[in-house]
Every structure is written in C-alpha cells, then in structure tokens.
Design a protein around this motif. Structure first.
Motif, PDB file in Angstrom:
ATOM      1  N   THR A  88     113.816  48.716  31.371  1.00  0.00           N
ATOM      2  CA  THR A  88     114.168  47.551  32.232  1.00  0.00           C
ATOM      3  C   THR A  88     115.583  47.188  32.466  1.00  0.00           C
ATOM      4  O   THR A  88     116.085  46.880  33.390  1.00  0.00           O
ATOM      5  CB  THR A  88     113.287  46.236  31.587  1.00  0.00           C
ATOM      6  OG1 THR A  88     111.959  46.405  31.365  1.00  0.00           O
ATOM      7  CG2 THR A  88     113.534  44.760  32.403  1.00  0.00           C
ATOM      8  N   ASN A  89     116.277  47.453  31.231  1.00  0.00           N
ATOM      9  CA  ASN A  89     117.726  47.056  31.357  1.00  0.00           C
ATOM     10  C   ASN A  89     118.648  48.399  31.306  1.00  0.00           C
ATOM     11  O   ASN A  89     119.836  48.298  31.365  1.00  0.00           O
ATOM     12  CB  ASN A  89     117.899  46.344  30.304  1.00  0.00           C
ATOM     13  CG  ASN A  89     117.422  44.906  29.918  1.00  0.00           C
ATOM     14  OD1 ASN A  89     117.828  44.054  31.035  1.00  0.00           O
ATOM     15  ND2 ASN A  89     116.737  44.351  29.069  1.00  0.00           N
ATOM     16  N   GLY A  90     117.958  49.590  31.295  1.00  0.00           N
ATOM     17  CA  GLY A  90     118.765  50.751  31.389  1.00  0.00           C
ATOM     18  C   GLY A  90     119.331  51.157  30.141  1.00  0.00           C
ATOM     19  O   GLY A  90     120.572  51.792  30.283  1.00  0.00           O
ATOM     20  N   THR A  91     118.778  50.736  28.804  1.00  0.00           N
ATOM     21  CA  THR A  91     119.439  51.236  27.830  1.00  0.00           C
ATOM     22  C   THR A  91     118.675  52.231  26.654  1.00  0.00           C
ATOM     23  O   THR A  91     117.486  52.111  26.984  1.00  0.00           O
ATOM     24  CB  THR A  91     119.908  49.859  26.938  1.00  0.00           C
ATOM     25  OG1 THR A  91     118.681  49.358  26.647  1.00  0.00           O
ATOM     26  CG2 THR A  91     120.790  49.103  27.690  1.00  0.00           C
ATOM     27  N   LEU A  92     119.257  52.802  25.892  1.00  0.00           N
ATOM     28  CA  LEU A  92     118.997  53.889  25.090  1.00  0.00           C
ATOM     29  C   LEU A  92     119.840  53.681  23.946  1.00  0.00           C
ATOM     30  O   LEU A  92     120.697  54.125  23.824  1.00  0.00           O
ATOM     31  CB  LEU A  92     118.896  55.314  25.526  1.00  0.00           C
ATOM     32  CG  LEU A  92     118.190  56.129  24.614  1.00  0.00           C
ATOM     33  CD1 LEU A  92     116.692  55.906  24.381  1.00  0.00           C
ATOM     34  CD2 LEU A  92     118.362  57.819  25.306  1.00  0.00           C
ATOM     35  N   PRO A 148     104.191  49.097  33.410  1.00  0.00           N
ATOM     36  CA  PRO A 148     105.145  48.098  33.291  1.00  0.00           C
ATOM     37  C   PRO A 148     105.110  47.682  31.646  1.00  0.00           C
ATOM     38  O   PRO A 148     106.338  47.433  30.914  1.00  0.00           O
ATOM     39  CB  PRO A 148     104.874  46.879  33.927  1.00  0.00           C
ATOM     40  CG  PRO A 148     104.054  47.473  35.110  1.00  0.00           C
ATOM     41  CD  PRO A 148     103.238  48.424  34.595  1.00  0.00           C
ATOM     42  N   ASP A 149     104.031  47.810  30.958  1.00  0.00           N
ATOM     43  CA  ASP A 149     104.144  47.180  29.530  1.00  0.00           C
ATOM     44  C   ASP A 149     104.676  48.300  28.806  1.00  0.00           C
ATOM     45  O   ASP A 149     104.769  48.073  27.312  1.00  0.00           O
ATOM     46  CB  ASP A 149     102.793  46.466  29.081  1.00  0.00           C
ATOM     47  CG  ASP A 149     101.673  47.764  28.902  1.00  0.00           C
ATOM     48  OD1 ASP A 149     101.907  48.858  29.766  1.00  0.00           O
ATOM     49  OD2 ASP A 149     100.611  47.426  28.457  1.00  0.00           O
ATOM     50  N   ARG A 150     105.057  49.449  29.029  1.00  0.00           N
ATOM     51  CA  ARG A 150     105.460  50.626  28.626  1.00  0.00           C
ATOM     52  C   ARG A 150     106.866  50.792  28.886  1.00  0.00           C
ATOM     53  O   ARG A 150     107.371  51.762  28.352  1.00  0.00           O
ATOM     54  CB  ARG A 150     104.605  51.948  28.796  1.00  0.00           C
ATOM     55  CG  ARG A 150     103.265  51.751  28.287  1.00  0.00           C
ATOM     56  CD  ARG A 150     102.896  51.983  27.003  1.00  0.00           C
ATOM     57  NE  ARG A 150     101.444  51.818  26.652  1.00  0.00           N
ATOM     58  CZ  ARG A 150     101.119  52.149  25.494  1.00  0.00           C
ATOM     59  NH1 ARG A 150     101.744  52.809  24.582  1.00  0.00           N
ATOM     60  NH2 ARG A 150      99.686  51.809  25.254  1.00  0.00           N
ATOM     61  N   HIS A 151     107.421  50.065  29.654  1.00  0.00           N
ATOM     62  CA  HIS A 151     108.977  50.209  29.978  1.00  0.00           C
ATOM     63  C   HIS A 151     109.927  49.977  28.887  1.00  0.00           C
ATOM     64  O   HIS A 151     111.187  50.482  28.819  1.00  0.00           O
ATOM     65  CB  HIS A 151     109.339  49.216  31.087  1.00  0.00           C
ATOM     66  CG  HIS A 151     108.597  49.805  32.478  1.00  0.00           C
ATOM     67  ND1 HIS A 151     108.989  49.006  33.521  1.00  0.00           N
ATOM     68  CD2 HIS A 151     107.814  50.837  32.749  1.00  0.00           C
ATOM     69  CE1 HIS A 151     108.310  49.628  34.605  1.00  0.00           C
ATOM     70  NE2 HIS A 151     107.481  50.798  34.268  1.00  0.00           N
ATOM     71  N   VAL A 152     109.455  49.340  27.857  1.00  0.00           N
ATOM     72  CA  VAL A 152     110.445  49.075  26.515  1.00  0.00           C
ATOM     73  C   VAL A 152     109.617  49.485  25.362  1.00  0.00           C
ATOM     74  O   VAL A 152     108.493  49.113  25.107  1.00  0.00           O
ATOM     75  CB  VAL A 152     110.812  47.354  26.377  1.00  0.00           C
ATOM     76  CG1 VAL A 152     111.712  47.349  25.060  1.00  0.00           C
ATOM     77  CG2 VAL A 152     111.531  47.096  27.549  1.00  0.00           C
ATOM     78  N   ILE A 153     109.916  50.481  24.624  1.00  0.00           N
ATOM     79  CA  ILE A 153     109.468  50.910  23.639  1.00  0.00           C
ATOM     80  C   ILE A 153     110.475  51.145  22.365  1.00  0.00           C
ATOM     81  O   ILE A 153     111.505  51.519  22.500  1.00  0.00           O
ATOM     82  CB  ILE A 153     109.028  52.573  23.682  1.00  0.00           C
ATOM     83  CG1 ILE A 153     107.971  52.542  24.993  1.00  0.00           C
ATOM     84  CG2 ILE A 153     108.428  53.012  22.376  1.00  0.00           C
ATOM     85  CD1 ILE A 153     106.628  51.999  24.816  1.00  0.00           C
ATOM     86  N   GLU A 154     110.115  50.311  21.349  1.00  0.00           N
ATOM     87  CA  GLU A 154     111.006  50.444  20.086  1.00  0.00           C
ATOM     88  C   GLU A 154     109.992  50.877  18.973  1.00  0.00           C
ATOM     89  O   GLU A 154     109.187  50.186  18.576  1.00  0.00           O
ATOM     90  CB  GLU A 154     111.496  48.749  19.916  1.00  0.00           C
ATOM     91  CG  GLU A 154     112.523  48.820  18.540  1.00  0.00           C
ATOM     92  CD  GLU A 154     113.030  47.375  18.424  1.00  0.00           C
ATOM     93  OE1 GLU A 154     113.191  47.019  17.333  1.00  0.00           O
ATOM     94  OE2 GLU A 154     113.518  46.773  19.474  1.00  0.00           O
ATOM     95  N   ALA A 155     110.697  51.949  18.306  1.00  0.00           N
ATOM     96  CA  ALA A 155     109.794  52.546  17.106  1.00  0.00           C
ATOM     97  C   ALA A 155     110.642  53.504  16.630  1.00  0.00           C
ATOM     98  O   ALA A 155     111.795  54.016  16.985  1.00  0.00           O
ATOM     99  CB  ALA A 155     108.604  53.346  17.831  1.00  0.00           C
ATOM    100  N   PRO A 156     109.996  53.967  15.211  1.00  0.00           N
ATOM    101  CA  PRO A 156     110.608  54.891  14.482  1.00  0.00           C
ATOM    102  C   PRO A 156     110.722  56.422  15.064  1.00  0.00           C
ATOM    103  O   PRO A 156     109.997  56.783  15.718  1.00  0.00           O
ATOM    104  CB  PRO A 156     110.013  55.084  13.235  1.00  0.00           C
ATOM    105  CG  PRO A 156     108.973  53.779  13.112  1.00  0.00           C
ATOM    106  CD  PRO A 156     108.860  53.516  14.550  1.00  0.00           C
ATOM    107  N   ALA A 157     111.781  57.006  15.111  1.00  0.00           N
ATOM    108  CA  ALA A 157     111.860  58.343  15.454  1.00  0.00           C
ATOM    109  C   ALA A 157     111.289  59.203  14.582  1.00  0.00           C
ATOM    110  O   ALA A 157     111.027  59.161  13.454  1.00  0.00           O
ATOM    111  CB  ALA A 157     113.388  58.715  15.526  1.00  0.00           C
ATOM    112  N   ARG A 158     110.607  60.365  15.367  1.00  0.00           N
ATOM    113  CA  ARG A 158     110.148  61.638  14.540  1.00  0.00           C
ATOM    114  C   ARG A 158     110.927  62.678  15.161  1.00  0.00           C
ATOM    115  O   ARG A 158     110.694  62.946  16.496  1.00  0.00           O
ATOM    116  CB  ARG A 158     108.786  61.849  14.637  1.00  0.00           C
ATOM    117  CG  ARG A 158     108.002  63.012  14.092  1.00  0.00           C
ATOM    118  CD  ARG A 158     107.965  62.848  12.762  1.00  0.00           C
ATOM    119  NE  ARG A 158     107.868  64.065  11.805  1.00  0.00           N
ATOM    120  CZ  ARG A 158     106.472  64.620  11.856  1.00  0.00           C
ATOM    121  NH1 ARG A 158     105.506  63.882  12.344  1.00  0.00           N
ATOM    122  NH2 ARG A 158     106.494  65.953  11.273  1.00  0.00           N
ATOM    123  N   VAL A 159     111.597  63.347  14.474  1.00  0.00           N
ATOM    124  CA  VAL A 159     112.753  64.445  14.856  1.00  0.00           C
ATOM    125  C   VAL A 159     112.380  65.935  14.996  1.00  0.00           C
ATOM    126  O   VAL A 159     111.714  66.257  13.934  1.00  0.00           O
ATOM    127  CB  VAL A 159     114.099  64.339  14.441  1.00  0.00           C
ATOM    128  CG1 VAL A 159     115.097  65.135  15.219  1.00  0.00           C
ATOM    129  CG2 VAL A 159     114.603  62.732  14.646  1.00  0.00           C
TER     130      VAL A 159
END
Length: 602
Positions: A552-556, A442-453
């Motif tokens: 959790t909120n279904g967003t990307l 559950p503590d991984r359901h939201v991840i905010e971080a810089p992208a590596r493409v």
C-alpha cells in the motif's frame, strides 16, 4: 473525445527526456550518420555481394542490381517453443510476398529462444535472463552483414522480444516490423490447471493427473494463453507501434494470420529509405513510445519481467528508465483487464472481449497514451483503434470495438477493475524491488511476519513437504539475483505458497530473483536490489527476523536491528557449471543490477 495528455504522464515523460538527453542525442546522431550513408548494399564490394547472394536463386538478379529493397529476416524459430513453431513457414511466405512488390528477402540470422516453461525449476533456468543479451548479440551478428534496407523480426516469448528490440535499436537506422504468430487456442481453464498443481503440491493428485492437466493446457502451436511475459511482450509491440494494428492475438493457422504476415512484408518495404515514408526504428522508439509501453503494462496487469526488460530495451535506444517512472505511471493508470493470473480469462477471451483495439482507444481518449508518436503505420496511435478483417478474401482494417463485449474481462478506463495499475515499487532498508498486486487480495497487501531464509527454491519445497510452515511467514529466497546465478524464475514456489495461503496463513515471498508474469495471488517482493551477492541487505537476514512488506505504501523493511551482522556465507559453485552455466561466467561478473535491467550488453 480525446482528452489532453494526463499531467502525470507528461511529467514522467519530461523527466525521462531530461534524464536521457545526452545519451539520446548521441544515439540519434549515430543512427542519423548510418542512415545518411544510404542503402547499405551500395557500399559492399562486388565480392562481398556475390557471397551474400550466392544461394538466392531467382532473387539473385534483383539483389545484384541493387535497386530493390532487401528485407533482413531475424527469426527465433524452433520447435521447442510452441509460440515460435509457426515461424517455420514464415520465410518462404515473406520471400514470395516481397517479390510481388519488387523486393527481396533473406533470413539474416537465427537467434536462440529458450522456453522458461521447460526449464522452470531446472538448472537451465539460470541461463534464461542472460539469453536476452545473447539474442541481442546474435541478431546483431545477422544484421552486421549490412545487406538490408529494412527488417522483419519473428519472435514472441519472454527474453526473445526484449533481446530483438535491443538489437533492432542498435541497428536503429534500419526500419523494423515485428511479426507475431499469435496465441494457441484455449485449452482447459487456468483455474482448473492451478487447482491440479496445488493438489499435486499437497500430495492429493498423482503425477499422471498433473501431466494430463498440463498437456490439456499447453496443447498446440502458439503462445501460452495466460497473460505472462510472452503475451505482455506482444501487447507492448502493438501499443508501441511495431506490430500491424490488431495482429497480436490472432491464432496461428488462420488465413488472416498469413494475410497479416504478408501485409507486414509490404509495410516493411514501404518504410525503407528507398521510398517516401522512411521510418527507422530508432526514431520510433523514443521516450514517448516507452511511456506508452509502461501505460499498457499497467492497464493490463502485465508481467513483472517487463520491469526488468523495458529499462534494458530502452537503454539500447538512448532512453533511461527508472523504477520511479513505473511507480508514478501505475498510480494514475487504471487496471482495465482481468486475464489469468489476474482473472479467470485467457488472452483469447480478452481478444474476443474487444482486446487491444478497445483498450488502446480507451487509453487514448482518457489522455493516458501519447498520440504524438511515430509508429510503423504513420503518425500517432489512431490506426491501432482499427482491427483487421478478411472481407471477400482480402485483408481490410475496420473500426475496432468502442464498447467492451465482456465487462468481467475488459472494462472502460472510466469504470476499471482498479483505479491504479497492477505493479508497485517497493523500497526500504532491504533495498528496492517491485510487487505485482493485480491478483493479490487487498487484505494481503500488507504482510508482517517472521522471516524464514533459504538459498534455494527446492529447499523451500522440502521444508513445506516436512510440514515446517505452520504460522505466518515471509519466505526469503536470496542469492537468486543476476550476479549470483543469473536470476532464475522461481515459479516452483507458486503452488507451495498458494497452498499455505489457502490454509489461512499470512505468507509472502521476498527475493532477489524473479517470479514473472505467471505470479499470482501470493504477495511477492521480487527483483530486490542490491542483490544478496552484491552486498545487499538480504545477505544479513536470519530466520526469525521480523519483516514488513507494505504494498500500500510501497515499503519493504526489516524491523529487526541488523547492526553488527556479517553477510551470510554462500557457496555459488553449484551455479557456476553444468548445463551451459560455465559459458556465462563473464555475464555473471559483468551484469548490471535489476533496477537498471540486469543487462550485460547495454
């Protein structure tokens, strides 16, 4: 006591019925006209029939008389797939059993069946998803001889069952019974296997140690024992009423396995138009059947590949599914099973704990499955509460378990592992996709971080080996969608991302490719549509852009302003030829988007 059907299940079903009304009506009209024409062989000229029966030996007289039901066998047998190897001996058993009930049987055709475990991370994986449509076409060629009153489908794995369903629906006026082969016996534990893979990714295990581990896991005939796409397919065939009750997870080589195959032959004969219980598969596969399939998918934490396959399968029978249907059903269906990669158990353990018979009974009693459906067994799903047993050398069905035999693996609907199913829809300015969270903490359901493409999964592995991932990161692997390169699975990334997460980093994957049923504990937003090659926002991303994946909120979302950016240039020539890929150029050009099934032929 069975409850009334859940309001949300009813609402979603009604929405699908309304959405599908026109195409479903046209479909039923088409198969109704085909069925009303009567048994197919009556319309073949004598010369046509002579060609069809020339090699049938002792069955020629019965075939020429035209009064005995004739079974068309579509087989995906080959020696490359352990799950399909047992099918080698099925046709002779089927023919022999058919004779005992006054029927005949012929292998109508074979279909290709590739093993994603063999092609994982290889160029051949770029043919994998498209093989589903080829399977549908190949089965259609076999059935086009128009010699069959009923049909048996021998197939198990990832694209094979969906492709066979697409073909069976196209020939929906013919009854169809799906015949499983069962899972291989348990090998080493899945956690042991994963540990060696992760150690190898870090350079802490040798190739010899990795090979020994893999061979101890995949070691005999039958389906791979983890709960990936193949076993999810098998669950669906039972929940949707196309297997015999309890046939799904019985191992190959047991007497009861042959007894169930023989029983499938007898049932296929009983439901022809020549008898009193005509059950064409096109009538079985309606909106309610597909909703039941989605419920089973959520309750078991099944493969994300079925979010691709089910819409394509359904379209073949005039039923239109949307990602919102999956999301709404997931919100009310409890997660009742923990099978690897969502737990430590394998499908043999799940079966021993009460398996599908317990699960189906619980879902029926909770009002989460439609019981007003047709199946190959008759009306409703109550027959699927029963399990097969060999008693005094004969096959019988007895009451299935009413309580779980292992609450660490299988729980009742009232006391589940989680209140909601294992899949979530994601949407936002990066597009629409899905995430499987049943194995994600559950503590991984939201991840905010810089992208590596990246544009290639192998480049991710190379960056990992160079030690370039030292902080929280969302790895973006784009140009992996169906139009770009056939939408391969990206499982070679699983050990890399798992190691980074185990090191304490917050990591996630965002891709327009696939991760399927073996995806595990790392959050992965997959099937992003529109894909990068079709103008999707993923093509605009650059290293360092801030992304937020919120299961959790279904967003990307991309939190960085992308105004004024142009799509990244990409060279797709490497995926245009070699290992058969040049044969699929027309497929890449014509394929639909992931949200509608990434299909070519429907």
């Amino acid at each position: 006591m069975q409850r009334p059907i859940h309001d949300t299940i009813n609402r979603v079903t009604d929405r699908i019925l309304q959405r599908s009304e026109g195409v479903r009506s046209a479909y039923l009209d088409k198969i109704g006209k085909a069925a009303s024409a009567g048994p197919a062989r009556a319309h073949l000229a004598c010369g046509n029939q002579a060609h069809a029966y020339a090699a049938m030996g002792q069955d020629k007289v019965s075939l020429a008389a035209g009064r005995a039901p004739n079974i068309g066998i579509i087989t995906a047998y080959n020696d490359m797939l352990s799950a399909h190897q047992p099918f080698e001996t099925y046709p002779e058993l089927i023919r022999a059993t058919a004779r005992t009930v006054g029927a005949t049987a012929q292998v109508a055709g074979g279909v290709p069946a590739m093993c994603d475990g063999v092609t994982q991370g290889q160029p051949g994986m770029e043919l994998s998803l498209f093989s589903r449509d080829v399977i549908a076409m190949a089965a259609g060629v076999g059935l086009s001889h128009n010699c069959y009153d009923t049909s048996l489908y021998l197939g198990v794995c990832d694209k094979i069952v969906p492709g066979l369903i697409m073909a069976a629906s196209t020939f929906g006026h013919i009854p169809a019974v799906f015949v499983p082969a069962g899972p291989m016996a348990s090998g080493i534990t899945n956690s042991e296997k994963a540990a060696v893979r992760n150690a190898f990714a870090e350079g802490k295990a040798t190739r010899e140690e990795l090979m020994a581990s893999e061979m101890a896991s995949y070691h005999g005939p039958g389906t791979c024992t983890f709960y990936g796409t193949a076993n999810t397919n098998q669950m669906l065939m039972e929940v949707m009423g196309l297997h015999l009750p309890g046939a799904t997870f019985i191992n190959p080589g047991q007497p009861i396995r042959d007894a169930l195959t023989a029983a499938a032959v007898r049932r296929a004969v009983e439901i022809t138009a020549l008898g009193n219980d005509f059950r064409p598969i096109g009538e079985i596969l309606d909106a309610r059947a597909y909703v039941n399939g989605i419920v089973g998918l959520m309750a078991t934490g099944g493969s994300t590949n079925l979010v691709l396959h089910l819409p394509a399968m359904a379209r073949a029978s005039g039923v239109l599914l949307d990602l919102q249907d999956f999301a709404d059903i997931a919100a009310v269906v409890p997660l009742m099973a923990r099978v690897y990669p969502n737990g430590l158990a394998d499908v043999n353990h799940f079966h021993a704990a009460g398996g599908l018979q317990f699960l189906i009974g619980e879902l029926l009693d909770a009002g989460l499955l439609h019981n007003d459906v047709q199946t190959i067994m008759g009306e409703g799903l109550d027959a699927y509460r029963t399990e097969p047993k060999m008693i005094d050398g004969a096959l019988h069905w007895v009451d299935g378990p009413k309580t779980t035999l292992n609450e660490k693996i299988l729980r009742p609907a009232a006391d589940p592992f989680a209140a909601t199913g294992g899949l979530r829809q994601l949407s936002g300015n990066l597009g629409r996709g899905v995430i499987k969270i049943s194995a994600v903490a559950p503590d991984r359901h939201v991840i905010e971080a810089p992208a590596r493409v990246f544009h290639d999964q192998h480049d991710v592995k190379a960056a990992f080996q160079r030690g370039e991932f030292t902080s929280d990161t969302i790895v973006v692997v784009r140009f992996q969608g169906p139009r770009a390169n056939g939408m391969p699975e990206l499982h070679t990334l699983t050990p890399v991302l798992s190691v980074l997460q185990d090191r304490g980093l917050r990591v996630a994957l965002v891709t327009d490719g696939r991760m399927s049923g073996a995806s595990g504990k790392v959050p992965a937003a997959i099937h992003i549509s529109p894909e990068a090659a079709a103008g999707g926002t993923l093509a605009l991303l650059q290293d360092g852009d801030m992304l937020r994946l919120d299961a959790t909120n279904g967003t990307l979302e991309c939190l960085t302003d992308l105004a004024g950016r142009k799509p990244a240039p990409v060279d797709l020539e490497a995926s245009a030829s070699g290992m058969g890929r040049e044969l699929f150029a027309a497929f890449r050009a014509q394929v639909g988007g992931a949200e509608t099934g990434a299909a070519v032929v429907v």
